[in-house]
Scaffold this motif. Sequence first.
Motif, mmCIF file in Angstrom:
data_model
loop_
_atom_site.group_PDB
_atom_site.id
_atom_site.type_symbol
_atom_site.label_atom_id
_atom_site.label_comp_id
_atom_site.label_asym_id
_atom_site.label_seq_id
_atom_site.Cartn_x
_atom_site.Cartn_y
_atom_site.Cartn_z
ATOM 1 N N GLU A 167 -0.845 -4.938 3.679
ATOM 2 C CA GLU A 167 -1.765 -3.816 3.513
ATOM 3 C C GLU A 167 -1.455 -2.698 4.507
ATOM 4 O O GLU A 167 -1.461 -1.523 4.154
ATOM 5 C CB GLU A 167 -3.209 -4.286 3.669
ATOM 6 C CG GLU A 167 -3.712 -5.108 2.509
ATOM 7 C CD GLU A 167 -5.100 -5.676 2.737
ATOM 8 O OE1 GLU A 167 -5.771 -5.255 3.703
ATOM 9 O OE2 GLU A 167 -5.509 -6.549 1.947
ATOM 10 N N GLU A 168 -1.199 -3.069 5.760
ATOM 11 C CA GLU A 168 -0.864 -2.078 6.779
ATOM 12 C C GLU A 168 0.416 -1.338 6.424
ATOM 13 O O GLU A 168 0.502 -0.118 6.578
ATOM 14 C CB GLU A 168 -0.704 -2.747 8.151
ATOM 15 C CG GLU A 168 -1.997 -3.182 8.791
ATOM 16 C CD GLU A 168 -1.770 -3.933 10.091
ATOM 17 O OE1 GLU A 168 -0.611 -4.026 10.546
ATOM 18 O OE2 GLU A 168 -2.755 -4.434 10.650
ATOM 19 N N SER A 169 1.407 -2.082 5.943
ATOM 20 C CA SER A 169 2.665 -1.427 5.586
ATOM 21 C C SER A 169 2.476 -0.539 4.360
ATOM 22 O O SER A 169 3.128 0.506 4.246
ATOM 23 C CB SER A 169 3.775 -2.455 5.342
ATOM 24 O OG SER A 169 3.495 -3.231 4.210
ATOM 25 N N GLY A 170 1.584 -0.912 3.445
ATOM 26 C CA GLY A 170 1.275 -0.059 2.301
ATOM 27 C C GLY A 170 0.645 1.252 2.729
ATOM 28 O O GLY A 170 0.973 2.321 2.201
ATOM 29 N N VAL A 171 -0.265 1.173 3.696
ATOM 30 C CA VAL A 171 -0.900 2.385 4.237
ATOM 31 C C VAL A 171 0.147 3.261 4.922
ATOM 32 O O VAL A 171 0.166 4.482 4.748
ATOM 33 C CB VAL A 171 -2.037 2.017 5.214
ATOM 34 C CG1 VAL A 171 -2.526 3.219 5.982
ATOM 35 C CG2 VAL A 171 -3.175 1.353 4.458
ATOM 36 N N ARG A 172 1.045 2.641 5.692
ATOM 37 C CA ARG A 172 2.108 3.396 6.363
ATOM 38 C C ARG A 172 3.037 4.059 5.348
ATOM 39 O O ARG A 172 3.484 5.186 5.547
ATOM 40 C CB ARG A 172 2.927 2.478 7.277
ATOM 41 C CG ARG A 172 2.303 2.311 8.628
ATOM 42 C CD ARG A 172 3.263 1.629 9.593
ATOM 43 N NE ARG A 172 2.567 0.494 10.135
ATOM 44 C CZ ARG A 172 2.860 -0.773 9.929
ATOM 45 N NH1 ARG A 172 3.873 -1.112 9.215
ATOM 46 N NH2 ARG A 172 2.148 -1.734 10.447
#
Length: 148
Positions: free
Chosen positions: A64-69
């Motif tokens: 999820e964090e990498s998707g936001v990034r």
Amino acid sequence: MVLWSYRTTPQKSTKETPFSLTYGTEAMLPMEVAVNTLRVANQDEESKTQDLRINLDILEEKREESGVRQVAYKHATKRYYNQRVKEKAFKVGKYVLRKNEASRAQPQGKLGPTWEGPYRVTEANRNGAYVLETMEGRPFEEHGMLGT
């Protein structure tokens, strides 16, 4: 070897490796296992299993964090590109040239013509599309974007 390199290199958009986003842990080089490096030698089987379980537990959060990034990176790239684009609007009655590759009316190639026309703008739509007519006043059969 190229795929291995790609899968184990952190990507600029996500700041994570594709391998770690897929499997939840960082990849080990085959050489690390063969030579028995410190990374391999200092872990017992129980701690390896426990670390893998912890990594799998936080894998969804990591994705999820990498998707936001990645979304933020795409937004920044779009903003950078759009700052350098110069919009060009044509007014009704002006004469314009049309890119030959849009209609392929004339054969292309290294020495082929890049532009065709001139055409007169008869209507300008809000979305950047124009209605054209030939110099003789006949409506141009195609509607589309003009090359700038």
